[in-house]
Design an enzyme around this catalytic site. Structure first.
Site, PDB file in Angstrom:
ATOM      1  N   SER A  53      36.865  43.265  40.050  1.00 55.68           N
ATOM      2  CA  SER A  53      38.081  42.467  39.906  1.00 55.68           C
ATOM      3  C   SER A  53      37.855  40.962  40.065  1.00 55.68           C
ATOM      4  O   SER A  53      38.671  40.172  39.605  1.00 55.68           O
ATOM      5  CB  SER A  53      39.146  42.936  40.891  1.00 55.68           C
ATOM      6  OG  SER A  53      38.747  42.658  42.206  1.00 55.68           O
ATOM      7  N   LYS A  94      40.437  38.574  46.988  1.00 57.56           N
ATOM      8  CA  LYS A  94      41.196  38.151  45.810  1.00 57.56           C
ATOM      9  C   LYS A  94      41.352  36.632  45.799  1.00 57.56           C
ATOM     10  O   LYS A  94      41.177  35.974  46.811  1.00 57.56           O
ATOM     11  CB  LYS A  94      42.599  38.791  45.792  1.00 57.56           C
ATOM     12  CG  LYS A  94      42.592  40.292  45.790  1.00 57.56           C
ATOM     13  CD  LYS A  94      42.007  40.853  44.513  1.00 57.56           C
ATOM     14  CE  LYS A  94      41.979  42.368  44.573  1.00 57.56           C
ATOM     15  NZ  LYS A  94      41.249  42.951  43.497  1.00 57.56           N
TER      16      LYS A  94
END
Length: 101
Positions: A53, A94
């Site tokens: 990701s 993230k």
């Protein structure tokens, strides 16, 4: 008349010096371990990236060092990479894309 120090007394002083030096090493090692634990658990912590990701910035298996103190003084800014607890046993890495409002 000359002063005579028995051999056993001289040996005892040498042994005490060795014990003092060993004790100093033990103290230094204990202080180093305590400081390392404080730094590891309260200031910086290593995390491993798992998954694609964050590709192009972070790759699967990369290790990152996280500063745990900075966000006690300010909020994350857009563009910064953060680590947060998703579940009790899972952390996510993230990028912040927006702030409140």
């Amino acid at each position: 008349m000359s002063e005579f120090t028995p051999r056993s007394a001289r040996h005892g002083r040498r042994r005490r010096r060795g014990n003092d030096e060993a004790w100093e090493w033990v103290q230094a090692l204990a202080i180093a371990i305590v400081l390392a634990l404080i730094i590891r658990y309260f200031i910086f912590s290593p995390f491993s990236v798992s998954g694609p990701s964050m590709l192009s910035t972070l790759h699967n298996g990369d290790l990152v060092i996280v500063n745990k103190v900075v966000y006690l003084f300010r909020d994350p800014k857009p563009g910064e990479v953060v680590v947060f607890h998703a579940t009790e046993d899972k952390d996510y890495i993230k990028r912040v894309i927006a702030g409140p409002g």
